[in-house]
Design a protein around this motif. Sequence first.
Motif, PDB file in Angstrom:
ATOM      1  N   GLU A 578       1.035  -1.292   0.078  1.00  0.00           N
ATOM      2  CA  GLU A 578      -0.088   0.372  -0.099  1.00  0.00           C
ATOM      3  C   GLU A 578       0.789   1.074  -0.083  1.00  0.00           C
ATOM      4  OE1 GLU A 578      -3.967   1.589  -0.367  1.00  0.00           O
ATOM      5  OE2 GLU A 578      -2.820   0.499  -0.840  1.00  0.00           O
ATOM      6  N   LYS A 579       2.128   1.492   0.458  1.00  0.00           N
ATOM      7  CA  LYS A 579       2.618   2.337   1.216  1.00  0.00           C
ATOM      8  C   LYS A 579       3.378   1.879  -0.628  1.00  0.00           C
ATOM      9  CE  LYS A 579       7.088   4.122   2.956  1.00  0.00           C
ATOM     10  NZ  LYS A 579       8.077   4.694   1.919  1.00  0.00           N
ATOM     11  N   GLN A 580       3.305   1.090  -1.205  1.00  0.00           N
ATOM     12  CA  GLN A 580       4.571   2.161  -2.645  1.00  0.00           C
ATOM     13  C   GLN A 580       2.868   2.665  -3.694  1.00  0.00           C
ATOM     14  OE1 GLN A 580       6.113  -1.569  -4.176  1.00  0.00           O
ATOM     15  NE2 GLN A 580       6.910  -1.986  -2.340  1.00  0.00           N
ATOM     16  N   ARG A 581       1.710   2.083  -3.007  1.00  0.00           N
ATOM     17  CA  ARG A 581       0.635   2.275  -4.208  1.00  0.00           C
ATOM     18  C   ARG A 581       0.071   3.770  -4.074  1.00  0.00           C
ATOM     19  NH1 ARG A 581      -4.144   4.308  -3.840  1.00  0.00           N
ATOM     20  NH2 ARG A 581      -3.972   4.026  -1.458  1.00  0.00           N
ATOM     21  N   LEU A 582       0.885   4.143  -2.533  1.00  0.00           N
ATOM     22  CA  LEU A 582       0.478   6.019  -2.433  1.00  0.00           C
ATOM     23  C   LEU A 582       1.418   7.084  -2.388  1.00  0.00           C
ATOM     24  CD1 LEU A 582      -0.914   5.582   1.591  1.00  0.00           C
ATOM     25  CD2 LEU A 582      -2.359   5.849  -0.706  1.00  0.00           C
ATOM     26  N   GLU A 583       2.666   6.031  -2.772  1.00  0.00           N
ATOM     27  CA  GLU A 583       4.043   6.967  -4.108  1.00  0.00           C
ATOM     28  C   GLU A 583       4.148   7.211  -4.584  1.00  0.00           C
ATOM     29  OE1 GLU A 583       7.060   4.864  -2.162  1.00  0.00           O
ATOM     30  OE2 GLU A 583       7.474   5.530   0.133  1.00  0.00           O
ATOM     31  N   GLU A 584       3.338   5.521  -5.404  1.00  0.00           N
ATOM     32  CA  GLU A 584       2.966   6.396  -6.804  1.00  0.00           C
ATOM     33  C   GLU A 584       2.444   7.301  -7.286  1.00  0.00           C
ATOM     34  OE1 GLU A 584       3.650   6.025 -11.226  1.00  0.00           O
ATOM     35  OE2 GLU A 584       5.334   5.768  -9.768  1.00  0.00           O
ATOM     36  N   LYS A 585       1.211   7.747  -6.437  1.00  0.00           N
ATOM     37  CA  LYS A 585       0.057   8.020  -6.577  1.00  0.00           C
ATOM     38  C   LYS A 585       0.550   9.447  -6.772  1.00  0.00           C
ATOM     39  CE  LYS A 585      -4.745   9.325  -5.205  1.00  0.00           C
ATOM     40  NZ  LYS A 585      -5.512   8.567  -4.584  1.00  0.00           N
ATOM     41  N   GLN A 586       1.677   9.476  -5.687  1.00  0.00           N
ATOM     42  CA  GLN A 586       2.198  10.888  -5.152  1.00  0.00           C
ATOM     43  C   GLN A 586       2.959  11.410  -6.580  1.00  0.00           C
ATOM     44  OE1 GLN A 586       3.356  13.275  -1.186  1.00  0.00           O
ATOM     45  NE2 GLN A 586       5.109  11.698  -2.085  1.00  0.00           N
ATOM     46  N   ARG A 587       3.449  10.423  -6.629  1.00  0.00           N
ATOM     47  CA  ARG A 587       4.643  10.588  -7.863  1.00  0.00           C
ATOM     48  C   ARG A 587       3.807  11.600  -9.097  1.00  0.00           C
ATOM     49  NH1 ARG A 587       8.342   7.233  -5.658  1.00  0.00           N
ATOM     50  NH2 ARG A 587       6.832   5.607  -6.835  1.00  0.00           N
ATOM     51  N   VAL A 588       2.976  10.770  -9.239  1.00  0.00           N
ATOM     52  CA  VAL A 588       1.311  10.925 -10.682  1.00  0.00           C
ATOM     53  C   VAL A 588       0.669  12.560 -10.620  1.00  0.00           C
ATOM     54  CG1 VAL A 588      -0.412  10.438 -11.808  1.00  0.00           C
ATOM     55  CG2 VAL A 588       1.189   8.802 -11.813  1.00  0.00           C
ATOM     56  N   ASN A 589       0.580  12.547  -8.930  1.00  0.00           N
ATOM     57  CA  ASN A 589      -0.288  13.974  -9.047  1.00  0.00           C
ATOM     58  C   ASN A 589       0.933  15.235  -9.292  1.00  0.00           C
ATOM     59  OD1 ASN A 589      -2.554  13.153  -8.619  1.00  0.00           O
ATOM     60  ND2 ASN A 589      -1.668  12.729  -5.964  1.00  0.00           N
ATOM     61  N   ARG A 590       1.992  14.578  -9.076  1.00  0.00           N
ATOM     62  CA  ARG A 590       3.484  15.797  -9.325  1.00  0.00           C
ATOM     63  C   ARG A 590       3.713  16.423 -10.528  1.00  0.00           C
ATOM     64  NH1 ARG A 590       8.785  15.933 -11.186  1.00  0.00           N
ATOM     65  NH2 ARG A 590       9.812  17.803  -9.995  1.00  0.00           N
ATOM     66  N   ARG A 592       1.271  15.613 -13.484  1.00  0.00           N
ATOM     67  CA  ARG A 592       0.141  16.207 -13.668  1.00  0.00           C
ATOM     68  C   ARG A 592       0.624  18.228 -13.072  1.00  0.00           C
ATOM     69  NH1 ARG A 592      -4.727  12.573 -11.485  1.00  0.00           N
ATOM     70  NH2 ARG A 592      -4.505  11.240 -12.813  1.00  0.00           N
ATOM     71  N   ARG A 593       0.636  18.224 -12.293  1.00  0.00           N
ATOM     72  CA  ARG A 593       1.482  19.584 -11.969  1.00  0.00           C
ATOM     73  C   ARG A 593       2.293  20.091 -12.941  1.00  0.00           C
ATOM     74  NH1 ARG A 593       1.201  17.935  -6.292  1.00  0.00           N
ATOM     75  NH2 ARG A 593       3.756  18.130  -6.081  1.00  0.00           N
ATOM     76  N   LEU A 594       3.595  19.516 -13.052  1.00  0.00           N
ATOM     77  CA  LEU A 594       4.201  19.795 -14.388  1.00  0.00           C
ATOM     78  C   LEU A 594       3.476  20.230 -15.542  1.00  0.00           C
ATOM     79  CD1 LEU A 594       7.020  19.693 -14.804  1.00  0.00           C
ATOM     80  CD2 LEU A 594       7.646  17.092 -15.192  1.00  0.00           C
ATOM     81  N   GLU A 595       3.086  19.225 -16.038  1.00  0.00           N
ATOM     82  CA  GLU A 595       1.961  19.115 -17.406  1.00  0.00           C
ATOM     83  C   GLU A 595       1.005  20.829 -17.328  1.00  0.00           C
ATOM     84  OE1 GLU A 595      -0.016  15.697 -18.114  1.00  0.00           O
ATOM     85  OE2 GLU A 595       1.384  14.678 -18.204  1.00  0.00           O
ATOM     86  N   THR A 596       0.288  20.683 -15.851  1.00  0.00           N
ATOM     87  CA  THR A 596      -0.087  21.498 -16.040  1.00  0.00           C
ATOM     88  C   THR A 596       0.322  23.355 -15.797  1.00  0.00           C
ATOM     89  OG1 THR A 596      -1.813  20.954 -14.872  1.00  0.00           O
ATOM     90  CG2 THR A 596      -1.652  23.452 -15.049  1.00  0.00           C
ATOM     91  N   CYS A 597       2.023  23.093 -15.414  1.00  0.00           N
ATOM     92  CA  CYS A 597       2.263  24.597 -15.743  1.00  0.00           C
ATOM     93  C   CYS A 597       3.343  24.745 -15.951  1.00  0.00           C
ATOM     94  CB  CYS A 597       3.548  24.239 -14.251  1.00  0.00           C
ATOM     95  SG  CYS A 597       4.970  25.412 -13.855  1.00  0.00           S
TER      96      CYS A 597
END
Length: 653
Positions: A578-590, A592-597
Amino acid sequence: MSGSTWIASECTRSLRRKTSHPSQDDSGDDEDGTASPADKSELHDTIKKLSLKLDDLSTCNELVAKHGVALQRSLSELDGLRIPCESGEKLKAVNERATLFRITSNAMINACRDFLELAETHSRKWQRALQYEQEQRVHLEETIEQLAKQHNSLERAFRSAPGRAANPTKSFSEGSLLTTKGEDSEEDEDTEYFDAMEDSTSFITVITEPKEDRKAESGTTGSVEWTSDNVLDSTSLVPQGPPKVKRRVRIPDKPSYSLNLWSIMKNCIGRELSKIPMPVNFNEPLSMLQRLTEDLEYHHLLDKAVHCTSSVEQMCLVAAFSVSSYSTTVHRIAKPFNPMLGETFELDRLDDMGLRSLCEQVSHHPPSAAHYVFSKHGWSLWQEITISSKFRGKYLSIMPLGAIHLEFQASGNHYVWRKSTSTVHNIIVGKLWIDQTGDVEIVNHKTKDRCQLKFLPYSYFSKEVARKVTGVVSDSQGKAHYVLSGSWDEQMECAKIVQSSPSSPSLDGKQKTVYQTLPAKLMWKKYPLPDNAENMYYFSELALTLNEHEEGVAPTDSRLRPDQRLMEKGHWDEANTEKQRLEEKQRVNRRRRLETCSRGCGAEEAEKEAEVYVPLWFEKRLDPVTGETACVYKGGYWEAKEKQDWHMCPNIF
């Protein structure tokens, strides 16, 4: 001539390589003193290379001698030929220069021959000495480890001995700060493992009976009396009555998982710890936000400080509170969970603790958390703490960066201080243990009162009490009023100063201040750990309740973090997944912020802007006291909780 020049240049290069290798090999021992198998292999390779270079030097010696003789013979043959007069003069000059070269070469050859003979004679002796030193080093490390284990056993036996604390004042004066006249209180600096902190206030205190002091200080009796409200009396510092809400007193026992810390950490030397993916096996089932909230365990010290009429007395209690935040770390060597960006943690305990606390993770790299506490007793506390950590091979340094603010509403006293450095030792061998070191200065920015605290580094061979803390409270004029002493894992006491004078300089030229004080009073004492604490991560009573499930909290609250909950229940394999899943989800969100920026700014600015995160409950402001920019609570959380309106919260779990 050309052949001789080539040989000379080869000899020079050989000698340069010969002298450069030892310095390179010696440059890597500053941080890690343990000789690993790789180090020994490298050492043998270096000795082998030096031996080969010694053979090269011997060959160069022979070639210089051989070609020098050939050059002299060639010049002699030229001298015998019939040549014009003008050429003869030039040949004569060349012959003279060749003679000087021969003399110099002979001197160098003789020196090289002596060096070769000496090196060959002593090379085996050096190798035997080196081998002996390596064996002695290993033996010394084993001996120190055994001594450390025996020391810990003796310390535990001493603490569990009956009647140890029968006379707190006597125990305090003998083992901590206060010493009787004639006692030697000099520190054994020669055996310390850490550098002494020279900038700290160094002092000796002498206990004075109140009656004797009043006779000696006639006319100034009022200045040496304790205040009438007894706000510093230990009997008034213990919370009274049971809590209104019954909370849990235990969590599932910690499972027995065998995992080698060094096998994971050895490849991470020098790296930022927050960037190293670590399994939950090295964690405790609390997040860093909850650990930050745990600093409020001894909040009653601040509740009592509200009623102080003297700002220097209030400073004593604030200093005791700042030290008490480290008491939970003495056995807590496990790493808390790194919060997800946007994760929050609330502590709504107005009924029993009289306070509300809110934390939010406002940055991921570097990891930074903002914290705000409101107490109905008349004080508020806020801070933004950035955790900087480095793994150095033998130990792990944790440096909390950021200022802690404490304000009392009635008086307007505004205190600011920073945390000390935490160090986890014995990463490679032995039992892990943690120490707090450094100087902490607490400043009242309204009255300009100051408290200088010194956390003394622990040493196996020091005669000082383990985890010792000393301090002096002074007013705006620099006059000392109180001496503080104790240990950050047990208790803190204060003694009122009635007279101060400089001592005679010691042998090393240092001078200490001698404080004559009244008997010390206990300000803070650590609560005993719950039963079976060793199987529950050494959590205190407050820590056991922090991850207890509560209704109505924000969806970003640490209590709802799935990997942390799985670990608390003992399902570590599922928690790691579960920890690996959450960390990957956080990387995906980052990303997305990169693409938006990247759509609204240049490519060069995209990476920088991608890390810019706007906190939900805190906002960046310039701190007028410290001059730094920090996240300050902007309000709205408790109103949203009352309405149960969490639509603005991000989906991080």
